[in-house]
Design an enzyme around this catalytic site. Structure first.
Site, PDB file in Angstrom:
ATOM      1  CG  HIS A 180       2.366  -6.702   4.568  1.00 40.05           C
ATOM      2  ND1 HIS A 180       2.609  -5.359   4.364  1.00 40.05           N
ATOM      3  CD2 HIS A 180       1.129  -6.781   5.124  1.00 40.05           C
ATOM      4  CE1 HIS A 180       1.567  -4.661   4.803  1.00 40.05           C
ATOM      5  NE2 HIS A 180       0.671  -5.509   5.267  1.00 40.05           N
ATOM      6  NE  ARG A 334       0.514  -6.282   1.343  1.00 40.78           N
ATOM      7  CZ  ARG A 334       0.161  -7.487   1.817  1.00 40.78           C
ATOM      8  NH1 ARG A 334      -0.952  -7.631   2.498  1.00 40.78           N
ATOM      9  NH2 ARG A 334       0.940  -8.539   1.611  1.00 40.78           N
TER      10      ARG A 334
END
Length: 688
Positions: A180, A334
């Site tokens: 990420h 996220r």
């Protein structure tokens, strides 16, 4: 064909006009969708008139395509014209990654195209995903439905996930966290078919951006449905140097919304607006913002909540509106997907504030901005060190690491560090096959916590309330350190928690992660298994016997051949998972090649890589090398005992150390002597 300029230009003007205003206000993703749909409408009209498929390159000139892109709301393809030199531009990376490479300012920058190491393989050659057209064949066979592949390959009854004998659960969760930091491909901003206007949640036909996952007959879980919803990834606007624009015009590309660099964008964001939202701008120490309502039992802060409320995160049962726990705000959107991910995000925000506070004490003359940037630089370096020194060698194995990455040899401005499509969409998703069905929560003795029991994986999705109200980070962090990772098992490649109970906030039903990964690879037009083997220098696999040479499990080979017909057709994500692991590694040869190549490019192509001479002083580099993720646990949580290498599985208490015995970062290496004011010097000289 003789191109009709009048027809082309007038049609372009008509087709984008209806949505120009919306595209200009909804960002690059929306603009790119308008751009791609305009091209598609032009192609459809040309096909209708000429009774044949007409490629974009035959229909439009490069100048006309750029005009359409511009009128759709896409930013200019060539920007910026030049990069600043001197001053802070030599010391600190930009938040968006722009100008890391001075000659190619968009390499690795946020909101640019994912790199293509091989050309995309679309069914119409330009944009239609693999599997879009019924009856289309590859090597003489139709591709199997992705849910059918998941049902047949990902699980076998009676088989259980194996425990890793060498590595802790942290190995899996650090992989997700660092993924990420370097890649994020946004889904379509539209949730309805562009042409029909039907909601993608309620249609089973392929029509951009809807690419639903078809459900095979007699499906044990989803048998009552015809399909599961799936939104295509947003296409990319034209961007980058002139020589790449022709390829982008000919084939649909996808965006990396965040920077490709290992730069701790998970902590700081990838845009100026997000960066400012994450900072405590009133702080003289350059601190990051923290939660104003809650802290843990030791006084450690939590992440701030998102400002737009009520947020979509799941709430504790039987609590009212006043007791809501909103989604956390972090550098990456996220953050709330799963509790260990939120815990790691929180840990690094605490670490930033701890280091920034100390740096300001050592350098009282520093401004808030200097303190923030120097701390950000340290945190980014630690992300690089932990990933490349402690994590990647365990994934690739020492031999493959030495072959594909090797020692650092300095910055190379000719290397494009942009994350590749195959890495983001397939290779670095290898970790999905090692996700455990449970998240362990442990007490101070690394035993099952008496008050906060371990959770099934699906209970950890989008549930930040569990951190606030169920013991904070510490039980989760101990679970990451004290329990084994799941080991990839060819007979059971993914837990049912992910293939039957996956939660995605914008879809009101359970999904299948394996099917989503396979469909995403087809959406992006990733070539099949053999093309990537050749790319990595391996022989093609042409037969069942050839496949057995790289996949030991005979029953698995039979299933693969029954489903796909030919090894060429095997989706690259699945093919990489099922290959036999390399010695001492957690991937097979194909993924070791692709991951190793990407990591080397991220390192060598980064002007601010921590080992590059001039980025840090030699003493600072020495101190950074002493630091570890275990020490971060010690400094920024209530965990008091850790293994020296947090990724290596140990037995408590013999393999754990008190935090007082774990080497720490001596920030005195960053202490500066303040520059004396000229007037003071003049005064001193007069008194000599």
């Amino acid at each position: 064909m003789v191109r009709s300029r009048n027809y082309t230009q007038s049609s372009c003007l008509q087709m984008f006009a209806f949505s120009r205003q919306a595209a200009a206000t909804q960002g690059i993703s929306r603009a790119a969708e308008v751009f791609q749909m305009t091209l598609q409408l032009l192609k459809d009209e040309a096909r209708r008139r000429q009774k044949r498929s007409v490629p974009v390159a035959e229909l439009l000139s490069m100048e006309e395509v750029e005009l359409i892109a511009n009128l759709s709301g896409c930013p200019p393809a060539f920007q910026p014209a030049s990069c600043p030199k001197g001053g802070d531009s030599e010391k600190y990376r930009t938040i968006s990654g722009v100008c890391n490479n001075r000659n190619n300012p968009l390499w690795g920058a946020a909101s640019t195209v994912l790199a293509r190491w091989l050309p995309a393989e679309y069914e119409d050659g330009e944009s239609q995903p693999k599997g879009w057209n019924t009856g289309h064949q590859y090597s003489g066979f139709q591709l199997p439905a992705v849910r059918e592949v998941s049902n047949s390959i990902m699980q076998s009854s009676g088989q259980i996930t194996l425990e890793d004998e060498a590595y802790s659960q942290l190995l899996v969760d650090w992989g997700q966290y660092i993924d990420h930091d370097i890649s994020f491909t946004p889904q379509s901003t539209s949730k309805a078919a562009f042409l029909e206007g039907l909601d993608c949640l309620h249609m089973c036909e392929n029509s951009d951006p809807c690419f639903p996952i078809q459900i095979p007959p007699h499906d044990k879980l989803f048998g009552s449905k015809s399909c599961l919803p799936f939104f295509r990834s947003s296409p990319a606007c034209l961007s980058g140097p002139a020589h790449t624009l022709q390829a982008q015009m000919l084939q649909r590309q996808q965006i990396n919304l965040i920077t490709s660099f290992l730069d701790a964008s998970t902590v700081y964001g990838h845009s100026v607006d997000l960066e400012n939202a994450l900072r405590n701008l009133s702080s003289s120490e350059g601190l990051l913002a923290v939660n104003s309502k809650y802290t843990d039992h030791g006084g450690h802060p939590y992440l701030p909540f998102v400002s737009l409320t009520p947020s979509a995160c799941i709430q504790q049962p039987s609590t009212g509106p006043r007791e809501r726990v909103e989604c956390f705000l972090a550098g990456d959107s996220r953050v709330n997907e799963i509790l260990p991910l939120a815990a790691l995000h929180t840990l690094w925000v605490r670490e930033h504030n701890r280091i920034a506070t100390r740096l300001k004490q050592l350098n009282a003359h520093w401004s808030s901005e200097t303190t923030y940037q120097e701390t950000r630089k340290i945190i980014g370096a630690l992300h690089q060190i932990i990933t490349m020194r402690d994590y990647i060698p365990k994934i690739l194995g020492k031999e493959a690491f030495d072959q594909t990455i090797g020692p650092y040899e300095g910055y190379d401005e000719t290397i494009n560090p942009s994350v590749s499509n195959v890495f983001a969409t397939a290779a670095f998703r290898f970790g999905h096959a090692t996700i455990s069905a449970q998240m362990r929560r442990l007490n101070e003795s690394f035993q099952e916590h008496p008050h906060f029991s371990s959770l099934s994986l699906h209970q950890t999705f989008f549930s930040p309330w569990r951190i606030i109200r169920e013991g904070g980070l510490d039980p989760i962090l101990r679970g990451l350190l004290g329990r084994p990772a799941a080991r990839l098992n060819q007979q059971h490649l993914m837990t049912e928690e992910l293939t039957e109970k996956l939660v995605v906030l914008n879809i009101p039903e359970a999904l299948d992660l394996a099917a989503l990964n396979l469909q995403r690879g087809r959406d992006h037009g990733l070539p099949g298994y053999n093309d990537w083997r050749v790319f990595c220098g391996y022989d093609r696999v042409e037969s069942k016997a050839d496949l057995r040479a790289v996949v030991r499990d005979r029953a698995l080979v039979e299933k693969l051949m029954d489903l796909y017909g030919h090894p060429n057709n095997i989706d690259v994500w699945l093919a990489g998972l099922v290959e036999d692991l390399l010695p001492g590694a957690r991937t097979g040869p194909l993924f070791a090649c692709l991951i190793g190549k990407q990591m080397k490019m991220l390192r060598e192509g980064d002007r601010f890589w921590w080992e590059k001479p001039g980025v840090f002083s030699s003493r600072q580099r020495q101190e950074l090398q002493r630091h570890s993720l275990s020490r971060v646990f010690c400094d920024s949580s209530g965990v008091t005992e850790v293994p020296l290498d947090p990724f290596t599985l140990g037995t408590y208490p013999e393999d754990f150390l008190l935090c007082s015995s774990v080497p720490s970062l001596d920030l005195n290496a960053w202490k500066e002597e303040p520059e004396k004011d000229v007037s003071d010097l003049d005064s001193a000289e007069r008194h000599v």
